[in-house]
Design a protein around this motif. Structure first.
Motif, short mmCIF file in Angstrom:
data_model
loop_
_atom_site.label_atom_id
_atom_site.label_comp_id
_atom_site.label_asym_id
_atom_site.label_seq_id
_atom_site.Cartn_x
_atom_site.Cartn_y
_atom_site.Cartn_z
N MET A 95 0.83 -1.14 0.16
CA MET A 95 0.07 -0.09 -0.07
C MET A 95 0.88 1.35 -0.09
N HIS A 96 0.53 2.16 -0.94
CA HIS A 96 1.38 3.35 -0.91
C HIS A 96 0.52 4.53 -1.67
N VAL A 97 0.86 5.92 -1.67
CA VAL A 97 0.23 6.65 -2.46
C VAL A 97 1.34 7.31 -3.43
N ASP A 98 1.34 7.72 -4.63
CA ASP A 98 2.23 7.86 -5.59
C ASP A 98 2.63 9.43 -5.17
N ALA A 99 3.81 9.52 -5.63
CA ALA A 99 4.53 11.11 -5.18
C ALA A 99 3.72 12.17 -5.77
N LEU A 158 -4.74 5.57 -2.17
CA LEU A 158 -3.94 4.64 -1.75
C LEU A 158 -4.18 3.41 -2.57
N HIS A 159 -3.07 2.70 -3.10
CA HIS A 159 -3.04 1.47 -3.87
C HIS A 159 -2.24 0.65 -3.61
N GLN A 160 -2.27 -0.63 -4.05
CA GLN A 160 -1.29 -1.61 -4.05
C GLN A 160 -1.44 -2.51 -5.07
NI NI Z 1 1.49 3.54 -7.17
#
Ligand code: NI
Length: 227
Positions: A95-99, A158-160
């Protein structure tokens, strides 16, 4: 808002891109991940500066600017060239959010990422796992599309990418700075534009009313767009 663009790439384009990627210079995906994202990123990507990456990215960029559904959904001001990635067995991206701010390749320009997109390059029957999970207003949505299809979603989500358990998942990812930065405003414009397109195709639409509605769309863009 999550929009699926079906058949963005033709079968011929897919063959061309997959063939080129098979002999491309692949590197650890960590090289472009910053901060927290780096810890959860476990994949491979083609060196952005390689001739293969530039050539294949240009194929996609040429199509993106002319694609009515993509343009309607993103109202693009500038597009970060697509990056090509690969997930083998056991690889995933937590799980992360793009810069929010990205450097444009080979220039001093930067781009604010408003919209993220993934173009699926592998047929879903050739790999297991590798779903893209995108969190939204109504919970998480699982996305695994046919080869050549693209999903477009707010970069604020948020995506993964879940672990691949069989085969290999190839994809292109790209980011758009939109003339309409606000995701809610962009979603309203998209819905309005899609209705206008449907009414335009209908034989029973009153042309004057259609013109009025189109004027509302254009005047909202005028109000909300920053160029
Ligand atoms: Ni991404």
């Amino acid at each position: 808002m999550l929009v699926v663009v079906e058949n963005f790439l033709s079968a011929e384009e897919l063959v061309k891109i997959r063939t080129a990627l098979a002999s491309a210079p692949w590197a650890d995906g960590q090289i472009t991940a910053g901060g927290l994202a780096a810890a959860s990123k476990n994949n491979q990507q083609v060196d952005d500066k390689s001739a293969t990456a530039v050539d294949m990215a240009n194929i996609l960029l040429c199509k993106l600017g002319h694609h009515p559904l993509f343009v309607s959904a993103t109202i693009p001001q500038r597009i970060h060239p697509p990056r090509f990635n690969r997930y083998g067995i056991g690889e995933s991206y937590g799980m992360h959010v793009d810069a929010p701010i990205m450097s444009m390749p080979n220039s001093n320009d930067v781009l604010r990422s408003d919209v993220s997109a993934t173009v699926f390059l592998s047929s879903p029957d050739t790999y297991d796992g590798g779903e893209l999970l995108i969190e939204g207003q109504f919970g998480a949505q699982e996305v695994k599309l046919n080869a050549g299809d693209m999903v477009v979603y707010p970069s604020s989500s948020l995506h993964q990418v879940s672990a691949v358990t069989r085969g290999e998942r190839l994809a292109a990812i790209l980011w758009v700075q939109s003339m309409v930065a606000d995701a809610a405003a962009r979603a309203l414009l998209f819905d309005l534009d899609q209705s206008i397109q449907a009414l335009t195709r209908s034989a029973t639409t009153d042309p004057d009313e259609l013109t009025r509605l189109t004027a509302v769309y254009h005047n909202l863009v005028r109000r909300w767009a920053h160029v």
